[in-house]
Design an enzyme around this catalytic site. Sequence first.
Site, mmCIF file in Angstrom:
data_model
loop_
_atom_site.group_PDB
_atom_site.id
_atom_site.type_symbol
_atom_site.label_atom_id
_atom_site.label_comp_id
_atom_site.label_asym_id
_atom_site.label_seq_id
_atom_site.Cartn_x
_atom_site.Cartn_y
_atom_site.Cartn_z
ATOM 1 N N GLU A 71 -13.728 -15.770 -21.741
ATOM 2 C CA GLU A 71 -14.245 -14.963 -22.850
ATOM 3 C C GLU A 71 -14.687 -13.568 -22.401
ATOM 4 O O GLU A 71 -15.779 -13.104 -22.740
ATOM 5 C CB GLU A 71 -15.397 -15.700 -23.563
ATOM 6 C CG GLU A 71 -14.911 -16.967 -24.234
ATOM 7 C CD GLU A 71 -15.918 -17.618 -25.194
ATOM 8 O OE1 GLU A 71 -17.065 -17.152 -25.281
ATOM 9 O OE2 GLU A 71 -15.518 -18.593 -25.850
ATOM 10 N N GLU B 48 -10.858 -23.826 -25.537
ATOM 11 C CA GLU B 48 -12.179 -24.256 -26.036
ATOM 12 C C GLU B 48 -12.051 -24.336 -27.538
ATOM 13 O O GLU B 48 -11.736 -23.331 -28.188
ATOM 14 C CB GLU B 48 -13.286 -23.253 -25.686
ATOM 15 C CG GLU B 48 -13.730 -23.291 -24.245
ATOM 16 C CD GLU B 48 -14.952 -22.408 -23.985
ATOM 17 O OE1 GLU B 48 -15.813 -22.254 -24.884
ATOM 18 O OE2 GLU B 48 -15.031 -21.868 -22.873
HETATM 19 O O1 AHR Z 1 -18.726 -24.188 -24.764
HETATM 20 C C1 AHR Z 1 -19.886 -23.423 -24.840
HETATM 21 C C2 AHR Z 1 -19.641 -21.945 -24.614
HETATM 22 O O2 AHR Z 1 -18.884 -21.445 -25.691
HETATM 23 C C3 AHR Z 1 -18.816 -21.571 -23.407
HETATM 24 O O3 AHR Z 1 -19.590 -21.463 -22.278
HETATM 25 C C4 AHR Z 1 -18.248 -20.241 -23.799
HETATM 26 O O4 AHR Z 1 -16.998 -19.991 -23.194
HETATM 27 C C5 AHR Z 1 -18.179 -20.282 -25.299
HETATM 28 O O5 AHR Z 1 -18.742 -19.172 -25.877
#
Ligand code: AHR
Length: 489
Positions: free
Chosen positions: A171, A289
């Site tokens: 990210e 994610e």
């Molecule tokens: O999964 C929780 C968080 O969400 C992770 O650390 C990040 O990559 C995202 O913003």
Amino acid sequence: MNHIKLDPERQIGQINRDIFGGFAEHLGRHIYGGIYEPGSPLADENGFRTDVLEAVRRLKMPLIRYPGGNFVSGYRWRDGVGPKAERPARVELAWEDIESNHFGTDEFVAWCRALDTEPYLVVNAGDGDMREARDWVEYCNSRSDSALANMRRANGFDAPHNVKYWGIGNEVDGQWQIGHKTPDEYARTYKEFAKVMRWVDPSIKLIAAVSSGWRYQPVERTQLLFEQASDFLDYLSLHWYVGNPEDDYEKYMTLSEFFEASITAFEGLIAAMRQQLSMERPVHIAIDEWNVWYRARGNTREERNNLEERYNLEDALVVAMHFNAFIRHCRSVQMANIAQIVNVIAPIFTDEEGLFLQTIFHPFELYASNCGDIALDVFWTGDTFSGGDFTGVRTLDVSATIDAAGEKLSLFVVNRSQTETLETKISLADASFAGNVSVSVVNGPDIKAENSFEQPEQVTAARREARAQGSDYVHCFEPHSVTALIFDL
Ligand code: AHR
């Protein structure tokens, strides 16, 4: 009546089982108190919780991403290898914690091997550098007589870890990230990291971090990555988290449209760039994610229950809708990692004495256990509903797969109606149902039903057998349910 038409010859493409991937971050009670709890009566000789291992095995995850997440952007992998007594405890800035480093690369790889899953490591492209990233590849994968390979051997791992998947940064588009990067800074960083990592091990697959949710120049980021680093792109990663903060069930159920639109847009972007560069090699999408996450946002030094989201039945329907979208887009979505696995926005929830399975565990297990090799292009029609900005959304959300031998057809259906049982005719073109149908249904008393230590089976999966002959079969889909019908052909 609703109608689903299945034609085993109308195939979308091969499904990559990596869409059933997971993600484990050093965050709250995920690693410590979740995966790893030395001294616990539930732990094995490695300190791994055996009840957790058993539950994760049921999800059949082919790969698991680690160690972050936001955590990785301040992580030093060297802190987490070697004798535990010598590993430094560090202040951890992403989630405001102290990281003991008692669980690191070797423990993670050993945990993956115990699960028969592939490790997917993300390197620190936040405050880390390319030397550190390249050294990590060497530590993990080298067979040579180098100092780093010998360091791994001295730590008890003679054979290389053979880590195939490597992400470069997490990210990086978000201001919250340690070492946030502009599109140009990231494209440059990605290329230079990728170059040396590949020189160490040419066989590795690389994942570029494009977008944490469509907000921060995803188009420009994609374009620059292609223009500057196309030789090093295997996957482009997209993250998203969804939720129902307005407590508007219908609106929540239209998220299928968001999944469709997001994946289709990304497919178009990648196709356009490949066309512009006359690139024959495919570049895949990794949604590395994804999950429901909107309740438990807090993280403070004092509060150890970081991100311990409790899920209900409507969240389980949304998780199932994700898999329908991934299956329908199997040609492009070649990896997806639910975030996360244990305690932290997770399908498995532990305390010191045991665990319970959250509602979202059940659709995950249902799809991972029954998904075939090839996605089918399903036609379906029938009842519709309106929610949020959408009207005319089909109440059933559907995907289907067939196995390579053409003998088992799996039909996955989410009935989003809160009240109606939907009688549905399922027709098969140019083939016959051969008798056996396995019917598995995830459901619970109402859309807000949750599982807990006290009531672990409010939402669960029930299985029964049915019979189907000829080319038509009628099934009644229960309100607010996820159903898998597995037909013998
Ligand atoms: O999964 C929780 C968080 O969400 C992770 O650390 C990040 O990559 C995202 O913003």
